[in-house]
Design a protein around this motif. Structure first.
Motif, PDB file in Angstrom:
ATOM      1  N   HIS A 265      76.480   1.425  49.934  1.00 34.91           N
ATOM      2  CA  HIS A 265      78.337  -0.355  50.392  1.00 34.91           C
ATOM      3  C   HIS A 265      78.700   0.785  48.637  1.00 34.91           C
ATOM      4  O   HIS A 265      79.818   0.322  49.436  1.00 34.91           O
ATOM      5  CB  HIS A 265      77.793  -0.690  50.030  1.00 34.91           C
ATOM      6  CG  HIS A 265      79.070  -1.765  50.723  1.00 34.91           C
ATOM      7  ND1 HIS A 265      79.894  -1.358  52.401  1.00 34.91           N
ATOM      8  CD2 HIS A 265      79.538  -2.836  50.197  1.00 34.91           C
ATOM      9  CE1 HIS A 265      80.749  -2.115  51.986  1.00 34.91           C
ATOM     10  NE2 HIS A 265      80.627  -3.336  51.483  1.00 34.91           N
ATOM     11  N   HIS A 266      78.452   0.556  47.772  1.00 31.76           N
ATOM     12  CA  HIS A 266      78.857   1.158  46.082  1.00 31.76           C
ATOM     13  C   HIS A 266      78.692   2.221  46.269  1.00 31.76           C
ATOM     14  O   HIS A 266      78.918   3.292  45.299  1.00 31.76           O
ATOM     15  CB  HIS A 266      78.774   0.594  44.945  1.00 31.76           C
ATOM     16  CG  HIS A 266      79.181  -1.084  45.800  1.00 31.76           C
ATOM     17  ND1 HIS A 266      78.603  -2.154  46.386  1.00 31.76           N
ATOM     18  CD2 HIS A 266      80.212  -2.080  45.068  1.00 31.76           C
ATOM     19  CE1 HIS A 266      79.131  -3.112  46.043  1.00 31.76           C
ATOM     20  NE2 HIS A 266      80.168  -3.179  45.123  1.00 31.76           N
ATOM     21  N   VAL A 267      79.308   3.601  46.814  1.00 31.61           N
ATOM     22  CA  VAL A 267      79.214   4.099  47.287  1.00 31.61           C
ATOM     23  C   VAL A 267      80.221   5.303  46.237  1.00 31.61           C
ATOM     24  O   VAL A 267      79.383   6.390  45.932  1.00 31.61           O
ATOM     25  CB  VAL A 267      79.026   5.724  48.640  1.00 31.61           C
ATOM     26  CG1 VAL A 267      80.674   4.944  49.226  1.00 31.61           C
ATOM     27  CG2 VAL A 267      79.089   6.737  47.816  1.00 31.61           C
ATOM     28  N   HIS A 268      81.024   4.237  46.097  1.00 29.88           N
ATOM     29  CA  HIS A 268      82.088   5.367  45.128  1.00 29.88           C
ATOM     30  C   HIS A 268      81.817   5.198  43.779  1.00 29.88           C
ATOM     31  O   HIS A 268      81.708   6.054  42.840  1.00 29.88           O
ATOM     32  CB  HIS A 268      83.327   4.674  45.659  1.00 29.88           C
ATOM     33  CG  HIS A 268      83.943   3.151  45.435  1.00 29.88           C
ATOM     34  ND1 HIS A 268      82.363   2.378  45.999  1.00 29.88           N
ATOM     35  CD2 HIS A 268      84.593   2.732  44.075  1.00 29.88           C
ATOM     36  CE1 HIS A 268      82.718   1.385  45.871  1.00 29.88           C
ATOM     37  NE2 HIS A 268      84.171   1.017  44.734  1.00 29.88           N
ATOM     38  N   MET A 269      80.634   4.393  43.732  1.00 33.84           N
ATOM     39  CA  MET A 269      79.746   4.209  42.324  1.00 33.84           C
ATOM     40  C   MET A 269      79.123   4.519  42.311  1.00 33.84           C
ATOM     41  O   MET A 269      78.402   5.155  40.993  1.00 33.84           O
ATOM     42  CB  MET A 269      79.623   2.749  41.914  1.00 33.84           C
ATOM     43  CG  MET A 269      81.141   1.286  41.925  1.00 33.84           C
ATOM     44  SD  MET A 269      80.627   0.192  41.409  1.00 33.84           S
ATOM     45  CE  MET A 269      80.130   0.188  39.567  1.00 33.84           C
ATOM     46  N   GLU A 270      78.461   5.349  43.479  1.00 31.40           N
ATOM     47  CA  GLU A 270      77.290   5.895  43.150  1.00 31.40           C
ATOM     48  C   GLU A 270      77.594   7.356  42.816  1.00 31.40           C
ATOM     49  O   GLU A 270      76.901   8.466  42.575  1.00 31.40           O
ATOM     50  CB  GLU A 270      76.319   6.138  43.900  1.00 31.40           C
ATOM     51  CG  GLU A 270      75.828   4.251  44.377  1.00 31.40           C
ATOM     52  CD  GLU A 270      75.116   3.990  45.826  1.00 31.40           C
ATOM     53  OE1 GLU A 270      74.218   4.552  46.224  1.00 31.40           O
ATOM     54  OE2 GLU A 270      75.256   3.458  46.682  1.00 31.40           O
ATOM     55  N   GLN A 271      78.368   8.277  43.442  1.00 31.91           N
ATOM     56  CA  GLN A 271      78.806   8.966  43.529  1.00 31.91           C
ATOM     57  C   GLN A 271      80.268   9.495  43.480  1.00 31.91           C
ATOM     58  O   GLN A 271      80.915   9.447  43.759  1.00 31.91           O
ATOM     59  CB  GLN A 271      78.701   9.589  45.062  1.00 31.91           C
ATOM     60  CG  GLN A 271      76.952   9.281  45.468  1.00 31.91           C
ATOM     61  CD  GLN A 271      76.216  11.003  45.037  1.00 31.91           C
ATOM     62  OE1 GLN A 271      76.276  12.085  44.240  1.00 31.91           O
ATOM     63  NE2 GLN A 271      74.875  10.414  45.327  1.00 31.91           N
ATOM     64  N   PRO A 272      80.926   8.985  42.246  1.00 31.10           N
ATOM     65  CA  PRO A 272      82.276   8.884  42.087  1.00 31.10           C
ATOM     66  C   PRO A 272      82.982  10.304  41.835  1.00 31.10           C
ATOM     67  O   PRO A 272      83.838   9.967  42.640  1.00 31.10           O
ATOM     68  CB  PRO A 272      82.144   8.402  40.639  1.00 31.10           C
ATOM     69  CG  PRO A 272      81.104   8.666  39.845  1.00 31.10           C
ATOM     70  CD  PRO A 272      79.609   8.442  40.851  1.00 31.10           C
ATOM     71  N   GLU A 273      82.477  11.516  41.849  1.00 27.55           N
ATOM     72  CA  GLU A 273      83.037  12.768  41.799  1.00 27.55           C
ATOM     73  C   GLU A 273      83.459  13.163  42.499  1.00 27.55           C
ATOM     74  O   GLU A 273      84.060  13.559  43.334  1.00 27.55           O
ATOM     75  CB  GLU A 273      82.220  13.575  41.153  1.00 27.55           C
ATOM     76  CG  GLU A 273      82.814  14.784  40.414  1.00 27.55           C
ATOM     77  CD  GLU A 273      82.455  15.445  39.832  1.00 27.55           C
ATOM     78  OE1 GLU A 273      82.664  16.619  39.701  1.00 27.55           O
ATOM     79  OE2 GLU A 273      81.263  15.327  39.051  1.00 27.55           O
ATOM     80  N   ALA A 274      82.026  13.123  43.574  1.00 23.37           N
ATOM     81  CA  ALA A 274      82.451  13.281  44.898  1.00 23.37           C
ATOM     82  C   ALA A 274      83.668  12.884  45.450  1.00 23.37           C
ATOM     83  O   ALA A 274      83.830  13.238  46.384  1.00 23.37           O
ATOM     84  CB  ALA A 274      80.670  13.418  46.250  1.00 23.37           C
ATOM     85  N   VAL A 275      83.400  11.345  45.796  1.00 24.30           N
ATOM     86  CA  VAL A 275      84.617  10.545  46.254  1.00 24.30           C
ATOM     87  C   VAL A 275      85.873  11.041  46.172  1.00 24.30           C
ATOM     88  O   VAL A 275      86.918  11.092  46.970  1.00 24.30           O
ATOM     89  CB  VAL A 275      84.302   8.947  46.040  1.00 24.30           C
ATOM     90  CG1 VAL A 275      84.759   7.913  46.634  1.00 24.30           C
ATOM     91  CG2 VAL A 275      83.192   8.301  46.638  1.00 24.30           C
TER      92      VAL A 275
END
Length: 286
Positions: A265-275
């Motif tokens: 759910h916090h994918v922007h913290m897990e994959q910040p560069e990709a997001v």
């Protein structure tokens, strides 16, 4: 190296809202809206990978992060969060902005874009596709829940350390990486005599007395006129398939199929560069 963020407060009809901004003279202007009980620092890793010339504005919703809490006897309502966005735009002189919203912030982004179509250039949704109020038959149950919750004291639970608070976050969200949980806890707690406590107003945990049912929400999101992009984590949260399809079909300005990136759910913290890359590509194409 990117310019640092400046931190300040603005007035929202007497309530102090905490705002952080980078490159005030930059363009385009992008306003970030965080998820429920989170705060603006949840976007730190993502914004580090965005173009340096962009004007980035990060808001703590009322009663969350470092923003002020409502006075005793008051309650939080969904429409209040759109007022927070309106207040930030007015205080900073933002004629039109791109909105990036995670979870609750995404719901607010769509609602605000529908209500103020001239003020929003685009909406980028992260793990967000509308509220979960459900069937109209639940309206009475929701009202009863609101009254029941109003009798619960607004207790701020203490934790012995920031690390313990971070561990609690991971209990509620097991897919959240340890480093991300610790970052949220460091910026989302304050030290007290007997440990630390989260800064959000515990009254946020009370149920809303009123909310959009499915038909009402579809009518709201139908007012969105700007381009919309949806990004989801492969292990994130999602409404039932029929609900998701109905909402996607009800967004005429949606740009393509949902973009899927490995994460929760916090994918922007897990994959910040990709997001960040997805956000950059989308806004540059608008």
């Amino acid at each position: 190296m990117s310019a640092p963020f400046e931190s300040f407060t603005i007035d929202a009809e007497g309530l102090a809202l905490h705002v952080r901004q980078r490159h005030a003279s930059g363009t385009p202007a992008v306003l970030f809206l965080h998820g429920w009980l989170d705060h603006s620092h949840s976007f730190d890793a993502l914004t580090a990978h965005l173009p340096r010339e962009w004007r980035l504005v990060l808001l703590d919703f009322r009663g969350m992060g470092r923003s002020g809490h409502l006075a005793g006897g008051s309650n939080y309502h969904f429409s209040d969060y759109t007022l927070d966005v309106e207040s930030v735009r007015a205080a900073l002189g933002l004629d039109a902005v791109h909105l990036v919203g995670h979870s609750l912030g995404g719901i607010v982004s769509l609602a605000y874009a529908a209500a103020r179509p001239e003020a929003v250039k685009s909406v980028f949704l992260i793990e967000s596709l509308g509220p979960t109020a459900g069937d109209p038959a639940r309206a009475l149950e929701r009202l009863r829940g609101f009254l029941d919750d109003s009798h619960r004291p607004p207790n701020r639970k203490r934790y012995p350390s920031v690390e313990a608070a971070a561990a609690r976050l991971r209990e509620n969200n097991p897919s959240l990486p340890e480093a991300a949980a610790l970052h949220l806890a460091r910026h989302g707690t304050e030290a007290l005599e007997d440990g630390v406590a989260f800064t959000f107003d515990p009254r946020h945990r009370r149920r809303f007395g009123m909310s959009y049912d499915e038909a009402q929400w579809l009518a709201v999101q139908a007012g969105v006129r700007c381009p919309v992009r949806l990004l989801r984590g492969t292990e994130g949260l999602a409404p039932p398939e029929a609900v998701m399809r109905r909402r996607l079909d009800g967004l005429p300005t949606l740009s393509g199929a949902p973009l899927m990136i490995p994460g929760g759910h916090h994918v922007h913290m897990e994959q910040p560069e990709a997001v960040a890359s997805a956000v950059t590509d989308f806004i540059r194409a608008v």
